[in-house]
Design a protein around this motif. Sequence first.
Motif, PDB file in Angstrom:
ATOM      1  N   LEU A  21      -3.733-169.167-107.402  1.00 28.57           N
ATOM      2  CA  LEU A  21      -2.373-168.641-107.506  1.00 28.57           C
ATOM      3  C   LEU A  21      -1.381-169.745-107.827  1.00 28.57           C
ATOM      4  O   LEU A  21      -0.443-169.547-108.597  1.00 28.57           O
ATOM      5  CB  LEU A  21      -1.977-167.931-106.215  1.00 28.57           C
ATOM      6  CG  LEU A  21      -2.683-166.609-105.967  1.00 28.57           C
ATOM      7  CD1 LEU A  21      -2.122-165.933-104.748  1.00 28.57           C
ATOM      8  CD2 LEU A  21      -2.557-165.688-107.157  1.00 28.57           C
ATOM      9  N   SER A  22      -1.575-170.960-107.249  1.00 28.73           N
ATOM     10  CA  SER A  22      -0.562-171.993-107.486  1.00 28.73           C
ATOM     11  C   SER A  22      -0.692-172.589-108.876  1.00 28.73           C
ATOM     12  O   SER A  22       0.265-173.148-109.405  1.00 28.73           O
ATOM     13  CB  SER A  22      -0.650-173.079-106.404  1.00 28.73           C
ATOM     14  OG  SER A  22      -1.931-173.633-106.420  1.00 28.73           O
ATOM     15  N   SER A  24      -1.462-170.753-111.512  1.00 34.90           N
ATOM     16  CA  SER A  24      -1.279-169.723-112.521  1.00 34.90           C
ATOM     17  C   SER A  24       0.167-169.700-113.001  1.00 34.90           C
ATOM     18  O   SER A  24       1.096-169.709-112.194  1.00 34.90           O
ATOM     19  CB  SER A  24      -1.674-168.374-111.935  1.00 34.90           C
ATOM     20  OG  SER A  24      -1.121-167.352-112.689  1.00 34.90           O
ATOM     21  N   ALA A  25       0.330-169.665-114.302  1.00 39.12           N
ATOM     22  CA  ALA A  25       1.691-169.655-114.844  1.00 39.12           C
ATOM     23  C   ALA A  25       2.318-168.276-114.751  1.00 39.12           C
ATOM     24  O   ALA A  25       3.523-168.139-114.592  1.00 39.12           O
ATOM     25  CB  ALA A  25       1.673-170.128-116.295  1.00 39.12           C
ATOM     26  N   SER A  26       1.479-167.235-114.826  1.00 37.84           N
ATOM     27  CA  SER A  26       2.060-165.883-114.791  1.00 37.84           C
ATOM     28  C   SER A  26       2.440-165.462-113.378  1.00 37.84           C
ATOM     29  O   SER A  26       3.261-164.580-113.198  1.00 37.84           O
ATOM     30  CB  SER A  26       1.094-164.844-115.342  1.00 37.84           C
ATOM     31  OG  SER A  26       0.099-165.430-116.072  1.00 37.84           O
ATOM     32  N   PHE A  27       1.776-166.061-112.358  1.00 36.37           N
ATOM     33  CA  PHE A  27       2.091-165.641-110.995  1.00 36.37           C
ATOM     34  C   PHE A  27       3.395-166.294-110.567  1.00 36.37           C
ATOM     35  O   PHE A  27       3.492-167.511-110.501  1.00 36.37           O
ATOM     36  CB  PHE A  27       0.963-166.037-110.046  1.00 36.37           C
ATOM     37  CG  PHE A  27       1.128-165.464-108.678  1.00 36.37           C
ATOM     38  CD1 PHE A  27       0.773-164.152-108.416  1.00 36.37           C
ATOM     39  CD2 PHE A  27       1.651-166.221-107.645  1.00 36.37           C
ATOM     40  CE1 PHE A  27       0.938-163.611-107.156  1.00 36.37           C
ATOM     41  CE2 PHE A  27       1.816-165.683-106.386  1.00 36.37           C
ATOM     42  CZ  PHE A  27       1.458-164.374-106.149  1.00 36.37           C
TER      43      PHE A  27
ATOM     44  N   MET B 162       1.926-160.537-111.393  1.00 35.59           N
ATOM     45  CA  MET B 162       1.869-161.211-112.689  1.00 35.59           C
ATOM     46  C   MET B 162       2.518-160.389-113.796  1.00 35.59           C
ATOM     47  O   MET B 162       3.239-160.926-114.624  1.00 35.59           O
ATOM     48  CB  MET B 162       0.412-161.477-113.057  1.00 35.59           C
ATOM     49  CG  MET B 162      -0.216-162.615-112.310  1.00 35.59           C
ATOM     50  SD  MET B 162      -1.954-162.686-112.711  1.00 35.59           S
ATOM     51  CE  MET B 162      -2.394-164.252-111.985  1.00 35.59           C
ATOM     52  N   GLN B 183      -6.218-167.072-115.943  1.00 39.71           N
ATOM     53  CA  GLN B 183      -5.430-166.646-114.800  1.00 39.71           C
ATOM     54  C   GLN B 183      -5.885-165.310-114.249  1.00 39.71           C
ATOM     55  O   GLN B 183      -5.629-164.981-113.104  1.00 39.71           O
ATOM     56  CB  GLN B 183      -3.968-166.491-115.218  1.00 39.71           C
ATOM     57  CG  GLN B 183      -3.404-167.747-115.750  1.00 39.71           C
ATOM     58  CD  GLN B 183      -2.007-167.528-116.256  1.00 39.71           C
ATOM     59  OE1 GLN B 183      -1.532-166.408-116.298  1.00 39.71           O
ATOM     60  NE2 GLN B 183      -1.364-168.606-116.615  1.00 39.71           N
TER      61      GLN B 183
ATOM     62  N   TYR C   4       1.510-168.883 -98.703  1.00 44.79           N
ATOM     63  CA  TYR C   4       0.337-169.610 -98.224  1.00 44.79           C
ATOM     64  C   TYR C   4       0.015-169.184 -96.799  1.00 44.79           C
ATOM     65  O   TYR C   4      -1.149-168.993 -96.448  1.00 44.79           O
ATOM     66  CB  TYR C   4       0.566-171.127 -98.283  1.00 44.79           C
ATOM     67  CG  TYR C   4       0.687-171.640 -99.697  1.00 44.79           C
ATOM     68  CD1 TYR C   4       0.016-170.991-100.732  1.00 44.79           C
ATOM     69  CD2 TYR C   4       1.449-172.749-100.000  1.00 44.79           C
ATOM     70  CE1 TYR C   4       0.126-171.440-102.026  1.00 44.79           C
ATOM     71  CE2 TYR C   4       1.560-173.212-101.291  1.00 44.79           C
ATOM     72  CZ  TYR C   4       0.898-172.557-102.309  1.00 44.79           C
ATOM     73  OH  TYR C   4       1.006-173.001-103.584  1.00 44.79           O
TER      74      TYR C   4
END
Lengths: 237, 458, 111
Positions: A21-22, A24-27, B162, B183, C4
């Motif tokens: 998740l960290s 990922s650009a889309s997240f 997303m 992703q 987190y």
Amino acid sequence: MKNLFGLVISIILGVIIILALSNSASFPKFGEVDLADRVSDQYLDQANIDDVGSANIVTAVVVGYRGFDTLGEVTVLLISALGVALILGGSGKQKRLDLKFKPNFMLRVGSKVLFVIILMTSLYIILHGHLTPGGGFPGGAIIASAILLMYLADDQFRSNIKGFKILEGTAGSLFVIIGLLGLLFANYFLQNFIPVGTVGSLLSAGIIPIIYVLIGLKVGSEISGIVDNFLTEEELI
Amino acid sequence: MSAILLIAIPLLAAFLSIMLKKFAPYLLLGVGVFNVVLLFLIPEGFVILGGFNQPLGINLLLDTYSKIALMLVNAVVVVIAFVNIKEYSKFSSILLIAIAGLNGLILTNDLFNLYVFLEISAIAAYLISTSNKKPVKTFHYIIIGAVGSSLFLFGVVILYAMFGTLNMVDLIQKIQLTNNYSQLILPFLLMFIGLGVEVKLLPFNSWVKGVLGESNTLSGPMIASAYAAAFGFVLGRLITNLFLFEGSLLTVVTVILAVGIVMGDLMAFASNKAREILLYSSVAQAAIVAMLFVNGIVIWAVYLIVANALSKLVMFLVVNKAVKDVGSDEVNKLQGLFSKNVIVGLAFTLVTLSVMGLPLLVGFTLKLRYLTELASLNQIWLIAVILVASLIEGIYFVKLLLKLWYEGQEKVEVKYNVTFKVVFVIIAIALLTFGTYSTPLNNLDDSIDTITEVVNNG
Amino acid sequence: MIQYAAIILFVFGFYGLLTNKNVIKMIISLNIMEIGLNIFIISIGFVYDGIAPIISSTVDAGLIYVDPLPQALVLTAIVIGVGTTALALAVAKSIYSKHHTFDLDEVEEAL
């Protein structure tokens, strides 16, 4: 050994999720969401708000846009209540579990006063679901908590389970029937066929408050039924 | 006439059946038959709910793919309900909700809605498994199922974060616009694992032995046939439309599935309990179905699901009825079961031979076709794996059949009533007919489209 | 950071499920897992300086609302969690009345 294995698997799972998740650009990062990219932007659109008529947009989404999900959700509660009754309720007559203490006069009377106040609060929450935070699910849970209070404070108390079953069945059926009426009077299942009124007043938002009242009654009677199932046992003769 | 009735009417009947306990079994049968009839009348296309268009609200999609799935699932549930109506009338309301849940699962075009229906059908399945009277096994099933659906929800939510939409058509279009494939691995994998629990794919299926290994005439066919078919179709829908298995992920998934096929058949080979042989064989079949979907061979995977659901329906009904009357599921105790029940024996034999893939039966046509397709995709080692698995499968099924036909020392007394026999004979004849005359199957070949094609065609 | 924390909570619940053998503790672990997931769902809808998505009478065009959809989703997820938990507890009660213990290891030894 088994604990170590579990620990390793869990850590791997956590690390994979966090890293993926960290990186990922889309997240989107926490708090930096651009609502314009999402469907929700349209829910906040003035035209759509006037169309649905609910001041509380979460309610508009829960009962309006995604009302079908809510029907499913109600079904989940129904089937778990049915299941609890099937697993715990034997064929014989049910009797209350005994409490370890004898409730005194103060406790019994005090709990009855409290019962009424809790019930009133829950009704308020259910009726204002389309205006303020709250609605059928929390309201129904509060009704059930009032019933639970009565069970704990009075060792003779036994709620009317048959009545609950009828209430539950009627409320559920009415939910589906309202949906089918939408199909009949308007064009689509669960479509609003009542004028929405002005946004923000108590009598507004068309079928949303009606459905929320039904959900409140249904959730309340279902969870109360579950409570009763857990607090009774089969009578040994 | 709208497809929503397929879900709304069973739900309405379920709500009514709480109040009218006595009529619940009749409501169940009525609704089942109503659904099957309705399926012939409703037009295909998108069904809008609540009057909100594509991404705003929820909608359903009825196309050829979901129509086949719905026909199969509803018909199978009607048969199971009819056979069990006297003995398990307590479960009528639950079966009604199971019908609604499975229909919703197949029809829905919204990922979160899919999760809701996944939970409805899963909870119905937990309750159906309580009819085995083994609470510890049911508890395992609940825990594993709940973890699986949590993982599925996790994947759905990540996709929403997303791309900002839950609608499948919308999501597919948005995913096609982004080229950054890496992703998407995490959400797809989470969702795949979540569904894999219910579809009985190998590392996530530890519940199967406890639930199906102790099953009865209700829970066995219901979970091994109706549920397996519905979840198989849903998995196929997601794999062919949404999940993009590429590169290393494709290799990993294929290897897992190939191991699943071989392991399933090996465990069935090692077992000498009738129900365990059947359940491990269905584990292997589920892996084959998933493998075909991953490789893009949609139509033959669909037929395989249909054939499997029908065969497993017959096999579990025969074996569970026998187990109930004999009181043990050791194959040795069931010796000579068919020497007195010749009709049942013949039907069971035909069905088993079809699963093994012998000529003249549907199983053979299917196996030939998907192996040819795999060959044209140059998946030589996959073909080798499936052939080896089929060999193992053949050995243990022939062993089982021989034992069941030839009498042992002990006499086995099992009576099948007429309802059972009619069901068995009809299914066996169907498998035989479509095995020898496969033209209608070939004709359907082109009419199954992906969602994108359905949207483009209007 | 909160995201987190939510994932770590999810993993804690998962660890609890893998290692515990007590039925009630397993149900609690399942609930911890679901709570972690629910916090995660809520967190993806948060917008800095955003307020709850409820239209008030003071009309102001400049208000920023948080995403209402995850809040609706989490409502559904909570209710489904309640249903599963109630069912699991009922099964736990029937395990106890059948085997007189909540420990799955002891149940297996007894068989």
